[in-house]
Every structure is written in structure tokens, then in C-alpha cells.
Design an enzyme around this catalytic site. Structure first.
Site, PDB file in Angstrom:
ATOM      1  CB  SER A  97      -8.322 -17.873  -5.104  1.00  0.00           C
ATOM      2  OG  SER A  97      -7.571 -16.875  -5.695  1.00  0.00           O
ATOM      3  N   GLY A 136      -2.695 -13.323   5.952  1.00  0.00           N
ATOM      4  CA  GLY A 136      -2.811 -11.869   6.003  1.00  0.00           C
ATOM      5  C   GLY A 136      -1.452 -11.200   5.929  1.00  0.00           C
ATOM      6  CG  LEU A 137       2.320  -9.951   3.152  1.00  0.00           C
ATOM      7  CD1 LEU A 137       3.249  -9.882   4.372  1.00  0.00           C
ATOM      8  CD2 LEU A 137       3.040 -10.654   1.991  1.00  0.00           C
ATOM      9  CB  THR A 138      -2.201  -7.249   1.287  1.00  0.00           C
ATOM     10  OG1 THR A 138      -1.510  -8.108   0.388  1.00  0.00           O
ATOM     11  CG2 THR A 138      -2.511  -5.933   0.622  1.00  0.00           C
ATOM     12  CB  SER A 144       3.615  -3.336  -4.433  1.00  0.00           C
ATOM     13  OG  SER A 144       2.561  -3.483  -5.346  1.00  0.00           O
ATOM     14  CB  THR A 170      -8.083 -15.060  -0.669  1.00  0.00           C
ATOM     15  OG1 THR A 170      -7.776 -14.113  -1.682  1.00  0.00           O
ATOM     16  CG2 THR A 170      -8.880 -16.216  -1.256  1.00  0.00           C
ATOM     17  CD  GLU A 369       0.354 -15.070  -4.104  1.00  0.00           C
ATOM     18  OE1 GLU A 369       1.553 -14.755  -4.008  1.00  0.00           O
ATOM     19  OE2 GLU A 369      -0.273 -15.654  -3.202  1.00  0.00           O
ATOM     20  CB  THR A 371       1.329  -5.670  -9.531  1.00  0.00           C
ATOM     21  OG1 THR A 371       2.637  -5.090  -9.374  1.00  0.00           O
ATOM     22  CG2 THR A 371       0.450  -5.263  -8.344  1.00  0.00           C
ATOM     23  CG  PHE A 389      11.544  -3.278  -5.953  1.00  0.00           C
ATOM     24  CD1 PHE A 389      10.284  -3.620  -6.388  1.00  0.00           C
ATOM     25  CD2 PHE A 389      12.558  -4.201  -6.072  1.00  0.00           C
ATOM     26  CE1 PHE A 389      10.030  -4.864  -6.927  1.00  0.00           C
ATOM     27  CE2 PHE A 389      12.322  -5.451  -6.599  1.00  0.00           C
ATOM     28  CZ  PHE A 389      11.061  -5.792  -7.034  1.00  0.00           C
TER      29      PHE A 389
HETATM   30  P1  TGC Z   1      13.764  -7.313  -0.130  1.00  0.00           P
HETATM   31  O1  TGC Z   1      14.677  -6.391   0.634  1.00  0.00           O
HETATM   32  O2  TGC Z   1      14.046  -7.590  -1.557  1.00  0.00           O
HETATM   33  O3  TGC Z   1      13.686  -8.706   0.620  1.00  0.00           O
HETATM   34  C1  TGC Z   1      13.467  -8.804   2.026  1.00  0.00           C
HETATM   35  C2  TGC Z   1      13.942 -10.184   2.451  1.00  0.00           C
HETATM   36  O4  TGC Z   1      13.169 -11.194   1.779  1.00  0.00           O
HETATM   37  C3  TGC Z   1      13.982 -11.992   0.903  1.00  0.00           C
HETATM   38  N1  TGC Z   1      13.215 -12.247  -0.309  1.00  0.00           N
HETATM   39  C4  TGC Z   1      12.666 -13.432  -0.578  1.00  0.00           C
HETATM   40  N2  TGC Z   1      12.729 -14.596   0.084  1.00  0.00           N
HETATM   41  C5  TGC Z   1      12.053 -15.648  -0.445  1.00  0.00           C
HETATM   42  N3  TGC Z   1      11.351 -15.530  -1.591  1.00  0.00           N
HETATM   43  C6  TGC Z   1      11.257 -14.388  -2.273  1.00  0.00           C
HETATM   44  N4  TGC Z   1      10.536 -14.307  -3.384  1.00  0.00           N
HETATM   45  C7  TGC Z   1      11.939 -13.256  -1.771  1.00  0.00           C
HETATM   46  N5  TGC Z   1      12.065 -11.966  -2.174  1.00  0.00           N
HETATM   47  C8  TGC Z   1      12.848 -11.372  -1.272  1.00  0.00           C
HETATM   48  C9  TGC Z   1      15.230 -11.140   0.671  1.00  0.00           C
HETATM   49  O5  TGC Z   1      16.345 -11.947   0.351  1.00  0.00           O
HETATM   50  C10 TGC Z   1      15.373 -10.470   2.019  1.00  0.00           C
HETATM   51  O6  TGC Z   1      15.888 -11.422   2.945  1.00  0.00           O
HETATM   52  P2  TGC Z   1      16.851 -10.978   4.148  1.00  0.00           P
HETATM   53  O7  TGC Z   1      17.204 -12.266   4.813  1.00  0.00           O
HETATM   54  O8  TGC Z   1      18.014 -10.282   3.489  1.00  0.00           O
HETATM   55  O9  TGC Z   1      16.042 -10.058   4.998  1.00  0.00           O
HETATM   56  O10 TGC Z   1      12.291  -6.785   0.071  1.00  0.00           O
HETATM   57  P3  TGC Z   1      11.597  -5.476  -0.463  1.00  0.00           P
HETATM   58  O11 TGC Z   1      10.964  -4.812   0.717  1.00  0.00           O
HETATM   59  O12 TGC Z   1      12.535  -4.681  -1.306  1.00  0.00           O
HETATM   60  O13 TGC Z   1      10.416  -6.055  -1.368  1.00  0.00           O
HETATM   61  C11 TGC Z   1      10.677  -6.844  -2.485  1.00  0.00           C
HETATM   62  C12 TGC Z   1       9.367  -7.136  -3.251  1.00  0.00           C
HETATM   63  C13 TGC Z   1       8.761  -5.869  -3.786  1.00  0.00           C
HETATM   64  C14 TGC Z   1       9.750  -8.054  -4.406  1.00  0.00           C
HETATM   65  C15 TGC Z   1       8.355  -7.852  -2.342  1.00  0.00           C
HETATM   66  O14 TGC Z   1       7.970  -7.061  -1.303  1.00  0.00           O
HETATM   67  C16 TGC Z   1       7.146  -8.340  -3.073  1.00  0.00           C
HETATM   68  O15 TGC Z   1       7.154  -9.446  -3.594  1.00  0.00           O
HETATM   69  N6  TGC Z   1       6.026  -7.549  -3.116  1.00  0.00           N
HETATM   70  C17 TGC Z   1       4.756  -8.035  -3.627  1.00  0.00           C
HETATM   71  C18 TGC Z   1       3.868  -8.427  -2.474  1.00  0.00           C
HETATM   72  C19 TGC Z   1       2.939  -9.548  -2.813  1.00  0.00           C
HETATM   73  O16 TGC Z   1       3.123 -10.295  -3.766  1.00  0.00           O
HETATM   74  N7  TGC Z   1       1.939  -9.742  -1.987  1.00  0.00           N
HETATM   75  C20 TGC Z   1       1.048 -10.862  -2.138  1.00  0.00           C
HETATM   76  C21 TGC Z   1       0.198 -11.025  -0.917  1.00  0.00           C
HETATM   77  S1  TGC Z   1      -0.606 -12.591  -0.802  1.00  0.00           S
HETATM   78  C22 TGC Z   1      -1.721 -12.625  -2.045  1.00  0.00           C
HETATM   79  O17 TGC Z   1      -1.779 -11.776  -2.849  1.00  0.00           O
HETATM   80  C23 TGC Z   1      -2.641 -13.801  -2.086  1.00  0.00           C
HETATM   81  S2  TGC Z   1      -3.728 -13.732  -3.406  1.00  0.00           S
HETATM   82  C24 TGC Z   1      -4.682 -15.108  -3.277  1.00  0.00           C
HETATM   83  C25 TGC Z   1      -4.200 -16.244  -4.126  1.00  0.00           C
HETATM   84  O18 TGC Z   1      -3.003 -16.539  -4.205  1.00  0.00           O
HETATM   85  O19 TGC Z   1      -5.027 -16.895  -4.751  1.00  0.00           O
HETATM   86  P1  FAD Z   2      -0.244  -1.112  -4.875  1.00  0.00           P
HETATM   87  O1  FAD Z   2       0.913  -1.759  -4.225  1.00  0.00           O
HETATM   88  O2  FAD Z   2      -0.785   0.137  -4.283  1.00  0.00           O
HETATM   89  O3  FAD Z   2       0.125  -0.812  -6.394  1.00  0.00           O
HETATM   90  C1  FAD Z   2      -0.493   0.209  -7.195  1.00  0.00           C
HETATM   91  C2  FAD Z   2       0.221   0.224  -8.543  1.00  0.00           C
HETATM   92  O4  FAD Z   2       1.590   0.622  -8.329  1.00  0.00           O
HETATM   93  C3  FAD Z   2       0.287  -1.134  -9.217  1.00  0.00           C
HETATM   94  O5  FAD Z   2       0.149  -0.988 -10.612  1.00  0.00           O
HETATM   95  C4  FAD Z   2       1.680  -1.607  -8.898  1.00  0.00           C
HETATM   96  O6  FAD Z   2       2.191  -2.541  -9.820  1.00  0.00           O
HETATM   97  C5  FAD Z   2       2.442  -0.305  -8.979  1.00  0.00           C
HETATM   98  N1  FAD Z   2       3.727  -0.339  -8.280  1.00  0.00           N
HETATM   99  C6  FAD Z   2       3.982  -0.817  -7.036  1.00  0.00           C
HETATM  100  N2  FAD Z   2       5.279  -0.703  -6.737  1.00  0.00           N
HETATM  101  C7  FAD Z   2       5.864  -0.138  -7.816  1.00  0.00           C
HETATM  102  C8  FAD Z   2       7.197   0.237  -8.142  1.00  0.00           C
HETATM  103  N3  FAD Z   2       8.184   0.034  -7.258  1.00  0.00           N
HETATM  104  N4  FAD Z   2       7.427   0.783  -9.344  1.00  0.00           N
HETATM  105  C9  FAD Z   2       6.422   0.971 -10.248  1.00  0.00           C
HETATM  106  N5  FAD Z   2       5.148   0.636 -10.005  1.00  0.00           N
HETATM  107  C10 FAD Z   2       4.874   0.087  -8.807  1.00  0.00           C
HETATM  108  N6  FAD Z   2      -3.153 -10.180  -0.008  1.00  0.00           N
HETATM  109  C11 FAD Z   2      -2.890 -11.027   1.037  1.00  0.00           C
HETATM  110  O7  FAD Z   2      -2.011 -10.745   1.850  1.00  0.00           O
HETATM  111  N7  FAD Z   2      -3.597 -12.171   1.197  1.00  0.00           N
HETATM  112  C12 FAD Z   2      -4.584 -12.541   0.367  1.00  0.00           C
HETATM  113  O8  FAD Z   2      -5.203 -13.600   0.546  1.00  0.00           O
HETATM  114  C13 FAD Z   2      -4.910 -11.677  -0.732  1.00  0.00           C
HETATM  115  N8  FAD Z   2      -5.946 -11.977  -1.567  1.00  0.00           N
HETATM  116  C14 FAD Z   2      -6.316 -11.084  -2.542  1.00  0.00           C
HETATM  117  C15 FAD Z   2      -7.466 -11.320  -3.290  1.00  0.00           C
HETATM  118  C16 FAD Z   2      -7.877 -10.414  -4.249  1.00  0.00           C
HETATM  119  C17 FAD Z   2      -9.122 -10.652  -5.019  1.00  0.00           C
HETATM  120  C18 FAD Z   2      -7.086  -9.248  -4.501  1.00  0.00           C
HETATM  121  C19 FAD Z   2      -7.493  -8.265  -5.553  1.00  0.00           C
HETATM  122  C20 FAD Z   2      -5.946  -8.999  -3.754  1.00  0.00           C
HETATM  123  C21 FAD Z   2      -5.562  -9.897  -2.758  1.00  0.00           C
HETATM  124  N9  FAD Z   2      -4.451  -9.650  -1.931  1.00  0.00           N
HETATM  125  C22 FAD Z   2      -4.151 -10.475  -0.883  1.00  0.00           C
HETATM  126  C23 FAD Z   2      -3.734  -8.381  -2.051  1.00  0.00           C
HETATM  127  C24 FAD Z   2      -2.743  -8.326  -3.203  1.00  0.00           C
HETATM  128  O9  FAD Z   2      -1.607  -9.098  -2.937  1.00  0.00           O
HETATM  129  C25 FAD Z   2      -2.379  -6.856  -3.435  1.00  0.00           C
HETATM  130  O10 FAD Z   2      -3.520  -6.236  -3.996  1.00  0.00           O
HETATM  131  C26 FAD Z   2      -1.190  -6.688  -4.345  1.00  0.00           C
HETATM  132  O11 FAD Z   2       0.001  -7.134  -3.712  1.00  0.00           O
HETATM  133  C27 FAD Z   2      -1.004  -5.233  -4.819  1.00  0.00           C
HETATM  134  O12 FAD Z   2      -1.132  -4.342  -3.774  1.00  0.00           O
HETATM  135  P2  FAD Z   2      -2.090  -3.044  -3.913  1.00  0.00           P
HETATM  136  O13 FAD Z   2      -3.407  -3.499  -4.425  1.00  0.00           O
HETATM  137  O14 FAD Z   2      -2.035  -2.342  -2.621  1.00  0.00           O
HETATM  138  O15 FAD Z   2      -1.411  -2.186  -5.053  1.00  0.00           O
END
Ligand code: TGC
Ligand code: FAD
Length: 390
Positions: A97, A136-138, A144, A170, A369, A371, A389
Site C-alpha cells: 500500500s 485524498g479521494l474518499t 464508493s 493511506t 480501490e 469494493t 450503480f
Molecule cells: P461514471 O459516470 O461512470 O464516470 C465518471 C467519469 O469517469 C470516467 N471513468 C473512468 N475513467 C478512467 N478510469 C476508470 N476506471 C473510469 N471509470 C469511469 C467515465 O468515463 C466518466 O468520464 P466523463 O468524461 O464522461 O465524465 O462515474 P460514477 O459516479 O457512476 O462512478 C462509477 C464508479 C462507481 C465505478 C466509481 O465511482 C468508482 O470506481 N468507485 C469506487 C471508488 C474507489 O475505488 N475509491 C478508491 C479510493 S483510493 C483508495 O482506495 C486507495 S487504497 C490504498 C492502496 O491502494 O493501497
Molecule cells: P461504502 O461506499 O459506504 O460501501 C458500503 C457497502 O455498500 C459496501 O459493501 C459497498 O460495496 C456497497 N455498495 C456501494 N455501492 C453500491 C451499489 N451501487 N450497489 C450495491 N452495493 C453497493 N481512499 C482514498 O481516497 N485514499 C486512500 O489512500 C485510501 N486508503 C484506504 C486505506 C484503508 C485501510 C481503507 C480501509 C480504505 C482506504 N480508502 C482510501 C478508502 C476506500 O477506497 C473506501 O473505503 C472504499 O472506496 C469504500 O468506501 P466506503 O468504505 O465508504 O464504503
């Protein structure tokens, strides 16, 4: 055991890698085993990690932003980067990570969307590990669904004023620089925020049962004033941060298999030496069925990771293919970690063995990254053409 083979040997994984990739893999494996493995159980138990020290060592090995070109980055193939993630996560997901967030999220965002000045200012120090980055996104209520974020940047003359907060970040409390995504009057934009900026605070998340050898924090912005050139000029809208996630998710596809491999190796070795009812546990059919099933999933997961790596190196990897890899490999890794824990039985609940530590870590990996449910929906949309979604 004299004739026992590893899963990599069974699947002839080496035959798929070139000399440079094998060399990078072996170097990272050696570093992980010699430098980190002796301490990891203690760090996990204490809920700490010497992030600053490790960042410099990881930087000097060329592992930070390693698949990026220029600005002090190593410029390796994506597959080589994946293999490095696999070896780091074989030690602990927290270490992978640290590297993912630095290279694939914070550095990638600046590398891909930053101005030349921003790249020159931040990337060389981040590549060498003297500067730590976070992403910082979340937010607490928008994980999600990051598009709903409340953090907002408003213009004040040429400056920007940032207000809001980010959660679960992180490296946040140890970072020198944060890449922060915020709503503006012109869509979501990214900002490069030095963490000594007045109005910026980072609080450490405590009492975690997972990713304990990783620093996780909350970032708070209270009228944080940033100069005009703090904004990443080339990212406009949610596609900016989501494209960075593709990079980090890619590393996890490999990394999760490292955690699984470490568990399986420990469980196989244990089963060979643990005598139950007067013979080794490994000599029972039930145990061999478990081991064989886990080896299949581990080997298939590695093959999938390498296939996706080749697609990425050819510039052909699609986001939904990244989701297939992240969904499959993390789900299988956590199942393997739990199954290995059953072979280790009571010993498996301690930090003397890695299985439950990895399983606990993989709970976070399953969630961050995207769920597993989010990735099911991405794959479901790709297969049906229907966005489920909302
Ligand atoms: P949606 O309307 O689908 O898309 C908005 C705009 O984004 C484009 N797009 C992408 N572009 C590049 N890569 C992708 N994977 C893309 N997915 C979508 C899309 O084409 C659109 O572009 P435009 O030009 O038309 O505006 O967006 P939505 O609001 O419906 O959401 C889609 C969804 C749910 C898939 C997305 O929000 C999502 O992936 N949610 C999960 C969030 C997430 O993964 N957060 C992670 C935070 S970082 C983290 O967790 C770090 S952990 C630490 C470590 O990695 O070790
Ligand atoms: P929620 O979005 O509240 O989800 C709750 C439940 O609902 C989940 O089971 C989910 O799958 C489900 N759900 C969501 N949407 C739907 C749907 N449409 N239909 C059905 N079920 C759905 N974020 C950053 O930006 N930067 C970081 O560096 C980072 N580091 C992290 C480190 C750790 C240790 C952890 C635990 C998280 C980190 N995150 C970071 C945040 C991480 O990306 C979020 O926790 C993750 O995206 C899920 O968001 P949430 O925890 O708010 O769950």
C-alpha cells in the site's frame, strides 16, 4: 520435502517473464525477506510502520513510481511493477500500500495531470522516497461514490480556498504532499497540497484490525489557502481520479497473489512437519485437496495478472479488465488466507504465522480501490451494457 514444487514451478510462471522481470522480482523478494519480514509481525502488533525510513529504502531500489518515465522514475514495464507489488504484498499488504499510494496514486496523478513545474517540484523527491505522498479521494460519506464528494475548492482572487475532509487516507499522517480531489465551479479538480500548508490537518485512524503496518488518516481542510498553480491543470472531472485508480488497482491484482502465496507456503510447510494421528498433516487427502484447490486459484490468479500486465504494457488494458483482475484475485486471496489458517489451526491465529495477518489485511484490500461489489457492477455493466450503480 525433497520433491515438493512451488505453485510458480507447477505453473511454469518463469517461462512467461523476461530476464529483467525475473531479476526485479528476485531483488524485491530478497529485500522483503531480509529487510522487512523479520519485523513485520511486530509492526503489525504495534500498529506502526517506519514509513519514512522504508520509503527511502524503497526509493533507492527504484520501486517508487517505478513504471513511470522520467523525473527520477525507473521506467520499467507495468508487468515488472506488478511483480514488485506481488513480492511486497507477500510480506504485508501495508508495505505494498505504501508503494501503491506513493507511485500509482500520488505520483501518477502529478505525472499524468500535473504542469511541468509541478512534476519538477515533486516527482524526483517522491521517486527517491525523501518525500511521501498521499491521495485524498474518499470522504466519510462518499467512498464508493466519490462523485458525491463535499470537499470544495473556491476561487479567492487567483488563490484557491479548500474546505472539507477526506477519510481513510493511506500515508496521510506521514505525507509531505497530498493530492486532493475537490468540487469546483468547473467539475472535480485535483490539487497538490503541501501538508505544511496552514489550515491542513491530518489525524491518524486508530484501533484498526487490518492494515496495521500502514498509516491511515483523515485529512481536514479548514480554509486551506492554495496558490493558483496548486491545481493539476490536465485533470477535469471524475475521470481524473478514476484513471489513477486503474493504476493502483493494477498493482493490487498482482499484490493479492503475493499475500496468498505467502499463506500457502506457510501452510504447506506446516502441514509437512505437523504430525496428526501419527503422520504428517500433508499426508491426508483432505489436506491435499485444500492445498491443490488453493494452488489452482493462486496459479490462475498469477496467470491472469501477467496477462493483464502484458495488455497494459501494450497500452490495451481496459478499466473493466482491471476490475476482473482486482475482483478475482483479492477474493481468491482472502479465501486462500482463511483456508491456510484452518491448516495452521490454533497456531494460525497468532502472528507467528502469516495467514491471519494477511487475511485481516485483505479485508481492507477487498474494500479499498473499489469494493468487490463495485467491481462486480463494473464487470456487470461491461457484460450487460446496463449501469446498475444507481
Ligand atoms: P461514471 O459516470 O461512470 O464516470 C465518471 C467519469 O469517469 C470516467 N471513468 C473512468 N475513467 C478512467 N478510469 C476508470 N476506471 C473510469 N471509470 C469511469 C467515465 O468515463 C466518466 O468520464 P466523463 O468524461 O464522461 O465524465 O462515474 P460514477 O459516479 O457512476 O462512478 C462509477 C464508479 C462507481 C465505478 C466509481 O465511482 C468508482 O470506481 N468507485 C469506487 C471508488 C474507489 O475505488 N475509491 C478508491 C479510493 S483510493 C483508495 O482506495 C486507495 S487504497 C490504498 C492502496 O491502494 O493501497
Ligand atoms: P461504502 O461506499 O459506504 O460501501 C458500503 C457497502 O455498500 C459496501 O459493501 C459497498 O460495496 C456497497 N455498495 C456501494 N455501492 C453500491 C451499489 N451501487 N450497489 C450495491 N452495493 C453497493 N481512499 C482514498 O481516497 N485514499 C486512500 O489512500 C485510501 N486508503 C484506504 C486505506 C484503508 C485501510 C481503507 C480501509 C480504505 C482506504 N480508502 C482510501 C478508502 C476506500 O477506497 C473506501 O473505503 C472504499 O472506496 C469504500 O468506501 P466506503 O468504505 O465508504 O464504503
Amino acid at each position: 520435502m525433497a520433491n515438493s514444487q512451488s505453485v510458480d514451478e507447477l505453473f511454469a510462471i518463469d517461462s512467461l517473464l523476461d530476464d529483467e522481470e525475473r531479476q526485479i522480482r528476485d531483488t524485491v523478494r530478497k529485500f522483503g525477506n531480509e529487510r522487512i519480514r523479520p519485523h513485520i509481525a511486530d509492526w503489525f502488533e504495534e500498529g506502526t510502520v517506519p514509513a519514512r525510513e522504508l520509503a527511502k529504502e524503497l526509493g533507492s531500489l527504484g520501486l517508487l513510481g517505478m513504471h513511470l518515465e522520467g523525473y527520477g522514475c525507473a521506467g520499467t514495464s507495468a508487468t515488472a511493477y506488478g511483480l514488485a507489488c506481488l513480492e511486497l504484498e507477500a510480506i504485508d499488504s501495508g508495505i505494498r500500500s505504501l508503494v501503491s499510494v506513493q507511485g500509482s496514486l500520488a505520483m501518477f496523478a502529478i505525472w499524468k495531470y500535473g504542469s511541468e513545474e509541478q512534476k519538477q517540484q515533486w516527482l524526483p523527491g517522491m521517486a527517491e522516497g525523501s518525500l511521501i505522498g498521499c491521495f485524498g479521494l474518499t470522504e466519510a460519506d462518499y467512498g464508493s461514490n466519490p462523485g458525491g464528494m463535499l470537499t470544495r475548492a473556491k476561487r479567492d482572487g487567483d488563490d484557491w480556498i479548500l474546505n472539507g475532509s477526506k477519510m481513510w487516507i493511506t500515508n496521510g499522517p506521514v505525507a509531505d504532499v497530498a493530492v486532493v480531489w475537490a468540487q469546483t465551479d468547473d467539475k472535480v479538480r485535483g490539487f497538490v497540497v503541501p501538508t505544511d500548508t496552514p489550515g491542513f490537518t491530518a489525524n491518524t485512524v486508530k484501533k484498526k484490525l487490518s492494515l496495521r503496518a500502514s498509516v491511515t488518516g483523515e485529512l481536514v481542510f479548514d480554509d486551506t489557502r492554495l496558490p493558483a498553480d496548486a491545481m493539476l491543470p490536465e485533470a477535469r472531472g471524475l475521470s481524473g481520479p478514476l484513471s489513477c485508480l486503474n493504476e493502483a488497482r493494477f498493482g493490487i491484482i498482482f499484490g493479492a497473489m503475493g499475500a496468498a502465496r505467502d499463506c500457502l507456503e506457510a501452510a504447506v510447510e506446516y502441514s509437512q512437519t505437523r504430525n496428526i494421528f501419527d503422520k504428517p498433516l500433508a499426508g491426508y487427502q483432505l489436506t491435499q485437496a485444500k492445498i491443490a484447490n488453493m494452488a489452482l486459484e493462486l496459479g490462475k490468479g498469477e496467470l491472469l495478472a501477467i496477462h493483464l500486465g502484458r495488455l497494459k504494457d501494450a497500452g490495451e488494458l481496459k478499466p473493466e479488465q482491471v476490475s476482473i483482475g482486482k475482483l478475482n484475485n483479492v477474493r481468491e486471496a482472502i479465501d486462500i488466507a482463511r483456508e491456510c489458517r484452518t491448516i495452521l489451526a490454533a497456531n494460525g491465529i497468532t502472528l507467528e504465522y502469516p495467514a491471519l495477518r494477511h487475511a485481516n489485511n485483505l479485508e481492507s484490500v477487498l474494500t479499498y480501490e473499489g469494493t468487490s461489489e463495485v467491481h462486480q457492477l463494473i464487470v456487470g455493466k461491461a457484460l450487460t451494457g446496463i449501469d446498475a450503480f444507481r
